[in-house]
Design a protein around this motif. Sequence first.
Motif, mmCIF file in Angstrom:
data_model
loop_
_atom_site.group_PDB
_atom_site.id
_atom_site.type_symbol
_atom_site.label_atom_id
_atom_site.label_comp_id
_atom_site.label_asym_id
_atom_site.label_seq_id
_atom_site.Cartn_x
_atom_site.Cartn_y
_atom_site.Cartn_z
ATOM 1 N N UNK A 199 0.847 -1.201 0.000
ATOM 2 C CA UNK A 199 0.000 0.000 0.000
ATOM 3 C C UNK A 199 0.879 1.246 0.000
ATOM 4 N N UNK A 200 0.257 2.410 -0.229
ATOM 5 C CA UNK A 200 0.993 3.665 -0.062
ATOM 6 C C UNK A 200 1.173 3.889 1.430
ATOM 7 N N UNK A 201 2.435 4.055 1.864
ATOM 8 C CA UNK A 201 2.697 4.086 3.306
ATOM 9 C C UNK A 201 2.805 5.505 3.862
ATOM 10 N N UNK A 202 3.076 6.476 2.988
ATOM 11 C CA UNK A 202 3.215 7.861 3.460
ATOM 12 C C UNK A 202 4.642 8.130 3.920
ATOM 13 N N UNK A 203 5.069 9.391 3.806
ATOM 14 C CA UNK A 203 6.467 9.687 4.149
ATOM 15 C C UNK A 203 6.656 9.778 5.662
ATOM 16 N N UNK A 204 7.885 9.488 6.064
ATOM 17 C CA UNK A 204 8.250 9.569 7.484
ATOM 18 C C UNK A 204 8.880 10.921 7.796
ATOM 19 N N UNK A 205 9.054 11.263 9.078
ATOM 20 C CA UNK A 205 9.686 12.540 9.429
ATOM 21 C C UNK A 205 11.090 12.661 8.842
ATOM 22 N N UNK A 206 11.625 13.874 8.917
ATOM 23 C CA UNK A 206 12.872 14.167 8.216
ATOM 24 C C UNK A 206 14.072 13.396 8.762
ATOM 25 N N UNK A 207 14.789 12.806 7.824
ATOM 26 C CA UNK A 207 16.095 12.202 8.098
ATOM 27 C C UNK A 207 16.810 12.224 6.747
ATOM 28 N N UNK A 208 17.538 13.312 6.520
ATOM 29 C CA UNK A 208 18.045 13.590 5.178
ATOM 30 C C UNK A 208 18.952 12.471 4.665
ATOM 31 N N UNK A 209 19.862 12.006 5.514
ATOM 32 C CA UNK A 209 20.818 10.995 5.048
ATOM 33 C C UNK A 209 20.080 9.726 4.627
ATOM 34 N N UNK A 210 19.151 9.298 5.472
ATOM 35 C CA UNK A 210 18.434 8.055 5.149
ATOM 36 C C UNK A 210 17.517 8.251 3.928
ATOM 37 N N UNK A 233 8.369 8.564 -4.457
ATOM 38 C CA UNK A 233 8.920 7.225 -4.227
ATOM 39 C C UNK A 233 9.099 6.980 -2.729
ATOM 40 N N UNK A 234 9.619 7.984 -2.026
ATOM 41 C CA UNK A 234 9.767 7.826 -0.573
ATOM 42 C C UNK A 234 8.406 7.774 0.117
ATOM 43 N N UNK A 235 7.482 8.612 -0.345
ATOM 44 C CA UNK A 235 6.148 8.614 0.272
ATOM 45 C C UNK A 235 5.452 7.269 0.040
ATOM 46 N N UNK A 236 5.653 6.684 -1.115
ATOM 47 C CA UNK A 236 4.986 5.405 -1.402
ATOM 48 C C UNK A 236 5.453 4.315 -0.453
ATOM 49 N N UNK A 237 6.751 4.290 -0.166
ATOM 50 C CA UNK A 237 7.312 3.170 0.594
ATOM 51 C C UNK A 237 7.610 3.497 2.053
ATOM 52 N N UNK A 238 7.100 4.603 2.548
ATOM 53 C CA UNK A 238 7.264 4.911 3.972
ATOM 54 C C UNK A 238 8.676 5.303 4.340
ATOM 55 N N UNK A 239 9.399 5.953 3.432
ATOM 56 C CA UNK A 239 10.757 6.437 3.731
ATOM 57 C C UNK A 239 10.670 7.894 4.191
ATOM 58 N N UNK A 240 11.731 8.384 4.831
ATOM 59 C CA UNK A 240 11.671 9.756 5.361
ATOM 60 C C UNK A 240 11.737 10.831 4.275
ATOM 61 N N UNK A 241 11.433 12.056 4.667
ATOM 62 C CA UNK A 241 11.692 13.228 3.829
ATOM 63 C C UNK A 241 13.120 13.685 4.082
ATOM 64 N N UNK A 242 13.645 14.519 3.171
ATOM 65 C CA UNK A 242 15.056 14.925 3.287
ATOM 66 C C UNK A 242 15.243 16.405 3.497
#
Length: 270
Positions: A199-210, A233-242
């Motif tokens: 599913x679309x997981x939504x972006x996580x809080x900021x962690x620029x390096x990750x 792409x990050x929002x789809x897979x639940x990765x952080x914002x940068x």
Amino acid sequence: MPTTFTSVDEVQVTRAIVASFTEDFLASTELEVAIVGAGPSGMTAARLLARQGRRVAVFERNLHVGGGMWGGGMLLPRVVVEEEARPLLEEVGVLLRPWQPGYWVADSVECVSKCTAAALDAGARVWVGMAVEDLMIDDQDRVRGLVINWGAVQRAMLHVDPLAVAARVVIDASGHDCELLRTLERKLPGVRLDTPTGRVMGEQPMNAARAEARVVALTKEVYPHLVVAGMAANAASGAPRMGAIFGGMFLSGQQAAQVAQEILRRDYGS
Ligand code: 48H
């Protein structure tokens, strides 16, 4: 002395606009790659695909291109990139000033203008003021094009039926909201996307390096013939914002172009 113009006829202006728009737009109704969103990832993908001879067009809801690049960081008009993204900007003539080792800074206006000019010069079409409101799906459950409407119609919330354009591959470069994937989920409740949960997981809080480390790997085909790129792409897979660092966006655009090429070769032999 007033300047004398040899030809000023209102109706000729009208005919020039309508005729040239129609001719150009008809050429965009059957695309190899349709890109949603004219931000850094979408414009980079457009340039690289057009340069390889692909019939590609970008559809942008706003009347302006550039997405989040104009605003730099908190409206300060600078685009910061890492060393790894430097070639993608230098090849379009953007002047990069060094900051600390590994960091480069560009002027936002120059960055947007030169990325856009390079995409156009390579042969990409960019349609502004056109919002993508839905996807077309074929009988094998693959994406086969976009459903579009005027951005102004969307904003005015008018009931106006859309038009459609065919595309062999669609790239969702719509930014934080990953709009096309969310539309797909809304329209096809049981749909499974190639994300960790399907599913679309939504972006996580900021962690620029990750966030920067993950965005290129997450730029992939998440549904048959639908590639997700950039912040989407990050929002789809639940990765952080940068935050206000853009290297990953340009590199994601490059990756999206590569994935689109692979799909075209795999499924269309071209
Ligand atoms: C037509 C649409 C639609 C639609 C949206 O946000 P963008 O700049 O996208 P990216 O992913 O290339 O770049 C993200 C970057 O700008 C950013 O925001 C970063 C790095 N943030 C990090 C942080 O922590 O905040 O551009 C997306 C474009 C915009 O111009 C939208 O108007 C457009 O897509 N768009 N166009 N139809 N349905 N949805």
